[in-house]
Design a protein around this motif. Sequence first.
Motif, mmCIF file in Angstrom:
data_model
loop_
_atom_site.group_PDB
_atom_site.id
_atom_site.type_symbol
_atom_site.label_atom_id
_atom_site.label_comp_id
_atom_site.label_asym_id
_atom_site.label_seq_id
_atom_site.Cartn_x
_atom_site.Cartn_y
_atom_site.Cartn_z
ATOM 1 N N VAL A 113 -1.683 -3.764 11.470
ATOM 2 C CA VAL A 113 -1.291 -2.403 11.119
ATOM 3 C C VAL A 113 -2.516 -1.685 10.575
ATOM 4 O O VAL A 113 -3.296 -2.264 9.800
ATOM 5 N N GLY A 114 -2.697 -0.432 10.985
ATOM 6 C CA GLY A 114 -3.808 0.358 10.479
ATOM 7 C C GLY A 114 -3.334 1.665 9.895
ATOM 8 O O GLY A 114 -2.271 2.182 10.259
ATOM 9 N N ILE B 2 -4.747 0.563 16.531
ATOM 10 C CA ILE B 2 -5.232 -0.809 16.485
ATOM 11 C C ILE B 2 -4.517 -1.588 17.578
ATOM 12 O O ILE B 2 -3.303 -1.497 17.728
ATOM 13 N N VAL B 3 -5.285 -2.266 18.386
ATOM 14 C CA VAL B 3 -4.732 -3.011 19.511
ATOM 15 C C VAL B 3 -5.133 -4.466 19.379
ATOM 16 O O VAL B 3 -6.320 -4.793 19.276
ATOM 17 N N VAL C 147 0.853 -1.197 0.000
ATOM 18 C CA VAL C 147 0.000 0.000 0.000
ATOM 19 C C VAL C 147 0.884 1.240 0.000
ATOM 20 O O VAL C 147 2.066 1.181 0.335
ATOM 21 N N THR C 148 0.287 2.365 -0.378
ATOM 22 C CA THR C 148 1.020 3.631 -0.399
ATOM 23 C C THR C 148 0.428 4.653 0.564
ATOM 24 O O THR C 148 0.946 5.760 0.678
ATOM 25 N N VAL C 149 -0.647 4.285 1.252
ATOM 26 C CA VAL C 149 -1.249 5.219 2.216
ATOM 27 C C VAL C 149 -0.394 5.280 3.471
ATOM 28 O O VAL C 149 0.407 4.376 3.750
ATOM 29 N N ASP C 150 -0.578 6.354 4.245
ATOM 30 C CA ASP C 150 0.124 6.467 5.521
ATOM 31 C C ASP C 150 -0.357 5.389 6.484
ATOM 32 O O ASP C 150 -1.570 5.209 6.671
ATOM 33 N N LEU C 151 0.587 4.692 7.096
ATOM 34 C CA LEU C 151 0.276 3.683 8.106
ATOM 35 C C LEU C 151 0.517 4.315 9.472
ATOM 36 O O LEU C 151 1.621 4.775 9.762
ATOM 37 N N THR D 205 -7.450 1.331 5.954
ATOM 38 C CA THR D 205 -6.471 0.292 5.653
ATOM 39 C C THR D 205 -6.103 -0.507 6.901
ATOM 40 O O THR D 205 -5.713 0.059 7.918
ATOM 41 N N ILE D 206 -6.233 -1.829 6.817
ATOM 42 C CA ILE D 206 -5.731 -2.713 7.858
ATOM 43 C C ILE D 206 -4.927 -3.830 7.196
ATOM 44 O O ILE D 206 -5.409 -4.512 6.291
ATOM 45 N N LEU D 207 -3.678 -3.975 7.629
ATOM 46 C CA LEU D 207 -2.797 -5.038 7.149
ATOM 47 C C LEU D 207 -2.539 -6.005 8.292
ATOM 48 O O LEU D 207 -2.583 -5.632 9.464
ATOM 49 N N THR D 208 -2.229 -7.245 7.942
ATOM 50 C CA THR D 208 -1.919 -8.223 8.974
ATOM 51 C C THR D 208 -0.778 -9.125 8.515
ATOM 52 O O THR D 208 -0.622 -9.393 7.325
#
Length: 299
Positions: free
Chosen positions: A248-249, A279-280, A228-232, A254-257
Motif C-alpha cells: 500500500v502506498g 504501487i505495483v 497511519v493517518t495519511v491518505d492511502l 508512506t509504504i505499508l506491507t
Amino acid sequence: ALGVTLVDLAVSPVTTSIRWAVGGNGLVLKTIDSGVTWFGITSPVVGGSFLAVAANSESVLWIASASGVVYKSTDGGTTWSTQTTGISTSIHTIKALSSSFVAAAGASGTVITTTNGGTIWTTVPTGSSADLYGFDTASNEAAWVGGTATAWVVGSSGTIRKTTNSGATWSAQTNVKDTLGADLTITNRTLYSMVVEDANNVTMVGSSGLILDTTDGGTTWNQKTSGVTVDLLTIGNDALYAGSRIWVGGLVGTILTSTNGATTWALLTTNTVSEINTIVASATNTATAVGEVETVILT
C-alpha cells in the motif's frame, strides 16, 4: 519532464520487466529492465493530462486522460491512436482483462467498457454520482461478455458499489465495521484503490489511513489497523494471493506491507517524502512505486 508527477504504472503481464508510467504534461515513461532505468517515449498528445494506464502485453496498452479520451498503442508506445469514449470527464483507473476487453472508471460515477479493444466504448450506469477512483474484478472476459462478472467500484463519499451481472445493476455496500466491530461511518472518506482477489476477498484503501477488507464479498467490510493517518492512495495489485505480500502506498512516502492477507500491516522505511500514487507488486517481495516528482522506488 522533471517535477512532473507520475500518476499510474502498468506492467506487461507477458514480460513483467516491461513497464510504463504516465503523468501530467503528456509524460509517458517506459522501462524494459523492471524499473532500473526509464526513458521517455512518444506521447499520445503534447501536454496531455494522463491519469491511468493499462497493458495487456509488451505491445498493447491504453492510456486514459483527464478529458475522458483513451489512447491506444499496439507497438509498445511508439505510435498511438485516439479512441472516442463518449465521455468528457476524468478517467481515474483503467484495467485490461484481454486485448479486447477493457474497463475504466472515473468522475461522476462513470464506468465505461469495451469488448473490441476500444473501437467502441459503452457507458455502464452505476447509479452513483461519486468520483470513482478504483475499479477491479476477478472475473475473466468470458464472464463479462456472458453477463455474470463480479466487480466493485470505489470512490468519494465512502462509495462502495458492487455488480454481479457485468455492470447491468450495481448495489451499494454500506455495512462497515471498525477495528472493534462497531459500525463505522465512511461517508466522509474517499476510497482510492482496491484489489479483488476473488469473489469473496477484497481489500481497499482510502483517506486518513483507511484500510478495509472483506472475506464475504462485501456483505461486511472490516477496518484494519494501518497505523497511519495519511491518505492511502494505492494498493499493489499484481501479486495478491495467499501467502504473498500486499503493498500500500500513500502520502509522504508512506509504504505499508502485509504478509498475512491484510490482517496486519507494517510501515516500511522509504527514501522519499513524495506521495506514492501507484504501487505495483511484480513478484512476491518486489514492487515498483511511482508518484510525485517521478519517484520510482524498488523495494
